[in-house]
Design a protein around this motif. Structure first.
Motif, PDB file in Angstrom:
ATOM      1  N   MET A  20       0.832  -1.196   0.000  1.00 23.14           N
ATOM      2  CA  MET A  20       0.000   0.000   0.000  1.00 23.14           C
ATOM      3  C   MET A  20       0.871   1.253   0.000  1.00 23.14           C
ATOM      4  SD  MET A  20      -3.043   1.182  -0.116  1.00 23.14           S
ATOM      5  CE  MET A  20      -4.194  -0.044   0.425  1.00 23.14           C
ATOM      6  N   ALA A  21       1.929   1.256   0.802  1.00 19.12           N
ATOM      7  CA  ALA A  21       2.814   2.415   0.868  1.00 19.12           C
ATOM      8  C   ALA A  21       3.508   2.662  -0.471  1.00 19.12           C
ATOM      9  CB  ALA A  21       3.854   2.221   1.969  1.00 19.12           C
ATOM     10  N   VAL A  22       3.997   1.604  -1.093  1.00 16.41           N
ATOM     11  CA  VAL A  22       4.665   1.745  -2.390  1.00 16.41           C
ATOM     12  C   VAL A  22       3.681   2.268  -3.435  1.00 16.41           C
ATOM     13  CG1 VAL A  22       5.737   0.461  -4.288  1.00 16.41           C
ATOM     14  CG2 VAL A  22       6.455   0.034  -1.939  1.00 16.41           C
ATOM     15  N   GLY A  23       2.477   1.721  -3.431  1.00 20.04           N
ATOM     16  CA  GLY A  23       1.462   2.185  -4.376  1.00 20.04           C
ATOM     17  C   GLY A  23       1.094   3.639  -4.177  1.00 20.04           C
ATOM     18  N   LEU A  24       0.929   4.046  -2.926  1.00 27.03           N
ATOM     19  CA  LEU A  24       0.585   5.441  -2.646  1.00 27.03           C
ATOM     20  C   LEU A  24       1.741   6.377  -3.002  1.00 27.03           C
ATOM     21  CD1 LEU A  24      -1.329   5.028   0.712  1.00 27.03           C
ATOM     22  CD2 LEU A  24      -2.292   5.630  -1.513  1.00 27.03           C
ATOM     23  N   GLU A  25       2.965   5.939  -2.775  1.00 26.75           N
ATOM     24  CA  GLU A  25       4.117   6.745  -3.179  1.00 26.75           C
ATOM     25  C   GLU A  25       4.147   6.915  -4.694  1.00 26.75           C
ATOM     26  OE1 GLU A  25       7.821   5.253  -1.644  1.00 26.75           O
ATOM     27  OE2 GLU A  25       7.064   5.281   0.420  1.00 26.75           O
ATOM     28  N   ALA A  26       3.839   5.846  -5.426  1.00 21.15           N
ATOM     29  CA  ALA A  26       3.818   5.922  -6.891  1.00 21.15           C
ATOM     30  C   ALA A  26       2.750   6.899  -7.363  1.00 21.15           C
ATOM     31  CB  ALA A  26       3.574   4.539  -7.492  1.00 21.15           C
ATOM     32  N   VAL A  27       1.584   6.844  -6.746  1.00 19.88           N
ATOM     33  CA  VAL A  27       0.517   7.784  -7.110  1.00 19.88           C
ATOM     34  C   VAL A  27       0.978   9.211  -6.838  1.00 19.88           C
ATOM     35  CG1 VAL A  27      -1.806   8.562  -6.503  1.00 19.88           C
ATOM     36  CG2 VAL A  27      -1.362   6.138  -6.787  1.00 19.88           C
ATOM     37  N   GLY A  28       1.600   9.439  -5.691  1.00 19.34           N
ATOM     38  CA  GLY A  28       2.105  10.772  -5.363  1.00 19.34           C
ATOM     39  C   GLY A  28       3.132  11.262  -6.360  1.00 19.34           C
ATOM     40  N   LYS A  29       4.039  10.379  -6.774  1.00 15.15           N
ATOM     41  CA  LYS A  29       5.073  10.755  -7.755  1.00 15.15           C
ATOM     42  C   LYS A  29       4.447  11.106  -9.106  1.00 15.15           C
ATOM     43  CE  LYS A  29       8.838   9.796  -5.323  1.00 15.15           C
ATOM     44  NZ  LYS A  29       9.845  10.757  -4.959  1.00 15.15           N
ATOM     45  N   MET A  30       3.445  10.314  -9.519  1.00 20.89           N
ATOM     46  CA  MET A  30       2.789  10.591 -10.799  1.00 20.89           C
ATOM     47  C   MET A  30       2.036  11.920 -10.757  1.00 20.89           C
ATOM     48  SD  MET A  30       1.489   6.929 -12.278  1.00 20.89           S
ATOM     49  CE  MET A  30       0.884   6.201 -10.767  1.00 20.89           C
ATOM     50  N   ILE A  31       1.380  12.203  -9.634  1.00 26.49           N
ATOM     51  CA  ILE A  31       0.680  13.478  -9.499  1.00 26.49           C
ATOM     52  C   ILE A  31       1.687  14.626  -9.543  1.00 26.49           C
ATOM     53  CG2 ILE A  31      -0.618  14.931  -7.879  1.00 26.49           C
ATOM     54  CD1 ILE A  31      -2.102  12.337  -7.035  1.00 26.49           C
ATOM     55  N   HIS A  32       2.793  14.486  -8.829  1.00 23.93           N
ATOM     56  CA  HIS A  32       3.822  15.522  -8.815  1.00 23.93           C
ATOM     57  C   HIS A  32       4.375  15.757 -10.223  1.00 23.93           C
ATOM     58  CE1 HIS A  32       7.008  18.007  -7.160  1.00 23.93           C
ATOM     59  NE2 HIS A  32       7.864  17.315  -7.883  1.00 23.93           N
ATOM     60  N   MET A  33       4.659  14.679 -10.940  1.00 23.60           N
ATOM     61  CA  MET A  33       5.188  14.801 -12.301  1.00 23.60           C
ATOM     62  C   MET A  33       4.172  15.484 -13.223  1.00 23.60           C
ATOM     63  SD  MET A  33       6.674  11.856 -14.830  1.00 23.60           S
ATOM     64  CE  MET A  33       8.141  11.585 -13.880  1.00 23.60           C
ATOM     65  N   GLY A  34       2.909  15.106 -13.080  1.00 25.78           N
ATOM     66  CA  GLY A  34       1.860  15.733 -13.885  1.00 25.78           C
ATOM     67  C   GLY A  34       1.757  17.227 -13.626  1.00 25.78           C
ATOM     68  N   LEU A  35       1.855  17.625 -12.358  1.00 23.54           N
ATOM     69  CA  LEU A  35       1.805  19.043 -12.017  1.00 23.54           C
ATOM     70  C   LEU A  35       3.015  19.789 -12.570  1.00 23.54           C
ATOM     71  CD1 LEU A  35       0.509  18.877  -8.339  1.00 23.54           C
ATOM     72  CD2 LEU A  35      -0.713  19.747 -10.337  1.00 23.54           C
ATOM     73  N   GLN A  36       4.186  19.168 -12.518  1.00 22.00           N
ATOM     74  CA  GLN A  36       5.384  19.795 -13.091  1.00 22.00           C
ATOM     75  C   GLN A  36       5.225  19.992 -14.596  1.00 22.00           C
ATOM     76  OE1 GLN A  36       8.612  17.213 -11.725  1.00 22.00           O
ATOM     77  NE2 GLN A  36       9.503  19.004 -10.721  1.00 22.00           N
ATOM     78  N   CYS A  37       4.719  18.980 -15.279  1.00 16.23           N
ATOM     79  CA  CYS A  37       4.529  19.082 -16.734  1.00 16.23           C
ATOM     80  C   CYS A  37       3.528  20.172 -17.080  1.00 16.23           C
ATOM     81  CB  CYS A  37       4.066  17.743 -17.303  1.00 16.23           C
ATOM     82  SG  CYS A  37       5.334  16.471 -17.302  1.00 16.23           S
ATOM     83  N   ALA A  38       2.423  20.233 -16.331  1.00 17.23           N
ATOM     84  CA  ALA A  38       1.413  21.258 -16.580  1.00 17.23           C
ATOM     85  C   ALA A  38       1.981  22.646 -16.323  1.00 17.23           C
ATOM     86  CB  ALA A  38       0.190  21.015 -15.706  1.00 17.23           C
ATOM     87  N   SER A  39       2.761  22.785 -15.269  1.00 15.55           N
ATOM     88  CA  SER A  39       3.371  24.076 -14.941  1.00 15.55           C
ATOM     89  C   SER A  39       4.353  24.505 -16.026  1.00 15.55           C
ATOM     90  CB  SER A  39       4.084  23.978 -13.593  1.00 15.55           C
ATOM     91  OG  SER A  39       4.741  25.177 -13.300  1.00 15.55           O
ATOM     92  N   THR A  40       5.175  23.584 -16.494  1.00 17.68           N
ATOM     93  CA  THR A  40       6.134  23.898 -17.553  1.00 17.68           C
ATOM     94  C   THR A  40       5.416  24.287 -18.838  1.00 17.68           C
ATOM     95  OG1 THR A  40       7.762  22.400 -16.603  1.00 17.68           O
ATOM     96  CG2 THR A  40       8.047  22.967 -18.926  1.00 17.68           C
ATOM     97  N   ALA A  41       4.373  23.554 -19.182  1.00 19.88           N
ATOM     98  CA  ALA A  41       3.613  23.864 -20.396  1.00 19.88           C
ATOM     99  C   ALA A  41       2.969  25.241 -20.287  1.00 19.88           C
ATOM    100  CB  ALA A  41       2.552  22.798 -20.633  1.00 19.88           C
ATOM    101  N   HIS A  42       2.428  25.558 -19.116  1.00 15.42           N
ATOM    102  CA  HIS A  42       1.794  26.857 -18.922  1.00 15.42           C
ATOM    103  C   HIS A  42       2.827  27.981 -19.053  1.00 15.42           C
ATOM    104  CE1 HIS A  42      -1.010  29.828 -17.430  1.00 15.42           C
ATOM    105  NE2 HIS A  42      -0.097  30.202 -16.539  1.00 15.42           N
ATOM    106  N   THR A  43       4.001  27.782 -18.456  1.00 15.35           N
ATOM    107  CA  THR A  43       5.062  28.789 -18.530  1.00 15.35           C
ATOM    108  C   THR A  43       5.499  29.006 -19.968  1.00 15.35           C
ATOM    109  OG1 THR A  43       5.817  28.199 -16.324  1.00 15.35           O
ATOM    110  CG2 THR A  43       7.377  29.386 -17.723  1.00 15.35           C
ATOM    111  N   ARG A  44       5.682  27.925 -20.702  1.00 13.94           N
ATOM    112  CA  ARG A  44       6.093  28.054 -22.109  1.00 13.94           C
ATOM    113  C   ARG A  44       5.022  28.764 -22.932  1.00 13.94           C
ATOM    114  NH1 ARG A  44       9.361  22.511 -23.653  1.00 13.94           N
ATOM    115  NH2 ARG A  44      11.012  22.852 -22.136  1.00 13.94           N
ATOM    116  N   MET A  45       3.759  28.469 -22.646  1.00  6.52           N
ATOM    117  CA  MET A  45       2.660  29.121 -23.358  1.00  6.52           C
ATOM    118  C   MET A  45       2.662  30.624 -23.064  1.00  6.52           C
ATOM    119  SD  MET A  45      -1.415  28.356 -23.146  1.00  6.52           S
ATOM    120  CE  MET A  45      -1.530  29.043 -21.506  1.00  6.52           C
ATOM    121  N   GLN A  46       2.868  30.975 -21.798  1.00  4.41           N
ATOM    122  CA  GLN A  46       2.909  32.386 -21.427  1.00  4.41           C
ATOM    123  C   GLN A  46       4.067  33.104 -22.105  1.00  4.41           C
ATOM    124  OE1 GLN A  46       0.621  34.142 -19.515  1.00  4.41           O
ATOM    125  NE2 GLN A  46      -0.543  32.256 -19.786  1.00  4.41           N
ATOM    126  N   TRP A  47       5.242  32.450 -22.163  1.00  2.00           N
ATOM    127  CA  TRP A  47       6.394  33.052 -22.833  1.00  2.00           C
ATOM    128  C   TRP A  47       6.117  33.230 -24.323  1.00  2.00           C
ATOM    129  CZ3 TRP A  47      10.063  35.912 -21.188  1.00  2.00           C
ATOM    130  CH2 TRP A  47      10.590  35.752 -19.914  1.00  2.00           C
TER     131      TRP A  47
END
Length: 70
Positions: A20-47
């Motif tokens: 359960m801990a490993v699975g929840l950590e994986a979900v957290g990592k995927m959410i974090h990565m998704g947020l980073q990608c969205a943030s980078t895309a938004h920044t590039r769009m703004q630029w």
């Protein structure tokens, strides 16, 4: 991943805290990565919008979204 965790919980007679801990950590990592990608895309769009608005007053340094004022 969340579906897999849900299946483990529903089908297991006894929960394995490590799985359960490993699975929840994986979900957290995927959410974090998704947020980073969205943030980078938004920044590039703004630029890109700022560059288009300013015309040739901004030039790309390396084509990766870093711009300097000329």
């Amino acid at each position: 991943m969340t579906e897999l965790l849900a299946e483990l919980v529903h089908e297991a007679d006894k929960l394995n805290p490590q799985q359960m801990a490993v699975g929840l950590e994986a979900v957290g990592k995927m959410i974090h990565m998704g947020l980073q990608c969205a943030s980078t895309a938004h920044t590039r769009m703004q630029w890109a919008q700022a560059k288009a608005k300013a015309g040739s007053g901004l030039r790309g340094n390396d084509g990766v979204g870093v711009y300097v004022q000329e």
